[in-house]
Design a protein around this motif. Structure first.
Motif, short mmCIF file in Angstrom:
data_model
loop_
_atom_site.label_atom_id
_atom_site.label_comp_id
_atom_site.label_asym_id
_atom_site.label_seq_id
_atom_site.Cartn_x
_atom_site.Cartn_y
_atom_site.Cartn_z
N SER A 175 0.86 -1.19 0.00
CA SER A 175 0.00 0.00 0.00
C SER A 175 0.89 1.23 0.00
O SER A 175 1.98 1.22 0.60
N LEU A 176 0.44 2.28 -0.66
CA LEU A 176 1.19 3.53 -0.71
C LEU A 176 0.33 4.66 -0.19
O LEU A 176 -0.83 4.82 -0.60
N LEU A 187 5.50 3.94 1.68
CA LEU A 187 5.19 2.61 1.12
C LEU A 187 5.20 1.59 2.25
O LEU A 187 6.19 1.46 2.98
N LEU A 188 4.09 0.83 2.39
CA LEU A 188 3.92 -0.13 3.47
C LEU A 188 3.69 -1.53 2.90
O LEU A 188 3.06 -1.68 1.86
N THR A 189 4.19 -2.53 3.60
CA THR A 189 3.85 -3.93 3.27
C THR A 189 2.79 -4.38 4.26
O THR A 189 3.04 -5.15 5.18
N VAL A 242 -4.58 6.95 -0.19
CA VAL A 242 -4.09 5.59 -0.03
C VAL A 242 -4.40 4.80 -1.29
O VAL A 242 -5.55 4.79 -1.75
N ALA A 243 -3.35 4.13 -1.81
CA ALA A 243 -3.51 3.25 -2.97
C ALA A 243 -2.97 1.88 -2.63
O ALA A 243 -1.96 1.76 -1.94
N HIS A 244 -3.64 0.84 -3.10
CA HIS A 244 -3.24 -0.53 -2.82
C HIS A 244 -2.73 -1.17 -4.11
O HIS A 244 -3.39 -1.10 -5.16
#
Length: 654
Positions: free
Chosen positions: A491-492, A544-546, A583-585
């Motif tokens: 996700s960003l 940027l997240l995992t 938020v974008a996935h």
């Protein structure tokens, strides 16, 4: 002439006196013994757990060691059996000892018993019994019931046990008298007593003892193996010596306690094997002491004591192999007397600054305490029991564990010394390079610093200290590829400080810059090290997240709340600011540019909805029309081309 006659006369008188004094004392002792009430028989029960022992109230010392049953029976009749002084040991004496006792079975059933000799260092044991129905035959009614010899094959023993055990059986109401001969040959320590067991209880006790010994030996073996591995890794000779020392301990104690005869050398065992195994263990221990304490280098005078101990251990080994028991006893006694020298040397090394020597001294002292307690037991000053019987091997195990800790300290010290030597070498090398290269080296360092600074500036935003746009895109691309291989979601989050232009206009660009720094610090302290965070330009940031969709939205809301709670001090007091978040996935194969475009669209929607909110990207948020799509692509290309410069872009209107 007269003088020459007087001298032999005086000598004769003295010799007669010396002979008469023991004779008179013996007569007095016999007279006293004849007045003593006969010993009461030991009443046994249906189950005996070894708590009862045959008494030592009637012991006869055969100094010559050649007396047979008839001689012992005569000594018994003449009152020659006397109580054994001390706590149970005869001390180091020549000859053999005879014990007289009686067992009574007051029960109404036949009771089988096992009479176990309390110690292991005995060469021969002969047992004779006289039952009420024996009559006057067979040497006054005493009949041989057992003869156990250390050198005989172990399979000839009536009971499977590492110590001598005599099986007997008492009929209901029967009282049986016993004469038992304990022979150590030449000289040795004898404990003329036997524990009384029921066969099942003795078997259980033997199983427990064997398990304890196996545990101790297993622990020593593991320590030795670990020492070997460390020695092979480091090349330190003391670890190899400790490995050999540990194995020698296992062999020595297994042989001394009789387990080697029971399980390994079942035929042709000899007392010299015990002395030889002990000699090898002592020799290996002293060699290890010299290597570990480095006595040859740091305490050369005290090193001669350890050399003397090595020579004495060699003499003990040779005397054992040649079966010269007197020399072996003297050598083992001298070895025990010299053992405390290692503790003294260790304390000296500790005073010299060796911390591991202090731990070594503790371990060696624990071993000495076990051996000293054994000496007290052998001398008859301490009562013999199973606890102090196994105390020496237990103290030996504790010594191994303690010294292993000392070995660890030494290994750490050697490693630190190696690192320090390496640092010193490098420092000297650098100093030499400085002297030889002079200004060339100084210029090289300046260029290196400039290069590092340029690389840092190329990766880092100079205002906030976080990743700049180029660094963020590169790191985010790697993170997406890793997540794709592991099957992790991506996700960003795109941030934009609300009304940032008004902060610059109303409070100045200095306060605006401080707001950007405070915003970046707030985000960095609330995210993980694996998350990728950077400044895209102006007041726009990306993260940027995992994480899964719900988790990423939760993180976005949490960060939005953290930002809203920030207070910035300025001339007019305190100001607060908020942030809108898009938020974008990502899906498998999505590039970072696509996520940035989608998150930017969600951020645009968040600003349209009033700011200070989190908006998740949905396809319906995309503008329609080819012109709009083309315009979006042009804007994206312009943003990528702007990365050719290191300076951060100027703040854009909120």
């Amino acid at each position: 002439m007269t003088t020459s006659l007087i001298s032999p006369a005086v000598s004769l008188v003295l010799r007669v006196s010396i002979l008469l004094i023991p004779l008179l004392l013996s007569v007095a002792a016999h007279a006293e013994a004849s007045a003593v009430t006969p010993l009461s028989p030991i009443a046994i029960g249906a189950v005996e757990s070894g708590d009862q022992r045959t008494g030592q109230q009637a012991i006869w010392h055969d100094v010559s060691g050649t007396a047979d049953l008839a001689d012992a029976r005569q000594a018994l009749a003449d009152g020659g059996f006397q109580p054994l002084p001390g706590a149970g040991s005869t001390g180091l004496q020549k000859g053999s000892y005879w014990s007289y006792f009686a067992l009574e079975n007051p029960t109404e059933k036949s009771v089988p018993l096992n009479l176990e000799y309390v110690d292991h260092q005995l060469i021969r044991l002969q047992a004779f019994a006289r039952r009420p129905a024996s009559g006057p035959h067979a040497e006054g009614g005493f009949e041989p019931i057992a003869e156990l010899v250390m050198g005989d094959a172990f399979s000839q023993r009536p009971i499977f046990h590492n110590r001598f055990v005599v099986p007997v059986n008492l009929a209901p109401g029967e009282t049986v008298e016993f004469l038992v001969r304990f022979d150590s040959e030449e000289a040795g320590f004898v404990f003329p007593s036997m524990r009384i067991w029921s066969p099942q209880k003795l078997s259980q006790s033997h199983t427990g003892e064997t398990a304890i010994v196996a545990f101790l030996f297993g622990g020593i073996a593991l320590i030795s193996l670990f020492s070997l591995i460390v020695g092979m890794t480091t090349g330190e000779s003391s670890f190899f010596a400790y490995f050999v020392y540990g194995l020698s301990k296992i062999v020595a104690w297994a042989t001394i306690l009789g387990f080697t005869h029971q399980y390994v050398l079942r035929d042709g065992f000899h007392w010299s094997y015990m002395s030889a195994a002990g000699a090898v263990s002592i020799l290996c221990g002293v060699i290890f002491d010299r290597l570990f304490l480095q006595t040859r280098k740091y305490t050369p005078r005290l090193d001669y004591i350890l050399i003397l101990m090595m020579i004495n251990a060699t003499v003990l080994l040779v005397s054992a192999l040649l079966q010269v028991k007197a020399v072996a006893l003297i050598s083992i006694t001298l070895a025990l007397l010299l053992y405390p020298a290692s503790t003294v040397i260790a304390l000296v090394r500790w005073r010299q600054g060796s911390s591991e020597a202090a731990v070594f001294a503790v371990g060696w002292t624990l071993l000495l305490m076990g051996l000293f307690y054994q000496a007290l037991r052998d001398l008859g000053l301490v009562e013999h029991n199973l606890v102090n019987y196994y105390l020496p091997p237990l103290s030996s195990f504790i010594e191994m564990v303690t010294i292993m800790a000392a070995m660890g300290l030494k290994l750490r010290r050697v490693r630190l010394q190696g690192l320090e030597s390496e640092r010193q070498y490098r420092r000297h090398l650098e100093e030499s390079k400085v002297k030889l290269e002079g200004q060339v080296r100084a210029r090289t360092e300046e260029l290196e610093k400039a290069k590092l600074q340029a690389e840092m500036e190329a990766r880092t935003d100079p205002l906030t200290g976080v990743r700049n746009r180029r660094s963020f895109l590169a790191e985010a691309d790697l993170c997406i590829k890793r997540a794709e291989r592991k099957g992790e979601p991506i996700s960003l989050l795109m941030f934009d400080i609300d009304h940032f232009k008004s902060i610059n206009d109303n409070h100045g660009h200095g306060v605006g810059d401080e707001a950007l720094r405070l915003f970046s610090q707030t985000i960095q302290t609330k995210i993980r090290e694996t998350d990728v965070f950077g400044r895209l330009g102006g007041e726009e940031f990306a993260l940027l997240l995992t994480e899964t969709k719900p988790d990423s939205l939760h993180t976005a809301e949490r960060l939005r709340d953290n930002i809203a709670s920030v207070r910035l001090s300025c001339v007019d007091g305190f100001i607060q600011f908020t942030s809108s978040i898009g938020v974008a996935h990502g899906a498998p194969g999505d590039p970072v540019e696509k996520l940035l475009r989608q998150a930017d669209r969600a951020l645009y929607c968040a600003k349209e909805r009033g700011r200070n909110i989190v908006v998740e990207y949905h396809p319906e948020q995309e503008p329609h029309g080819a012109a709009v799509s083309a315009q979006a692509r042009i804007e994206l290309v312009d943003e990528l081309e702007s990365e050719s410069t290191l300076a951060a872009p100027s703040p854009e209107p909120a």
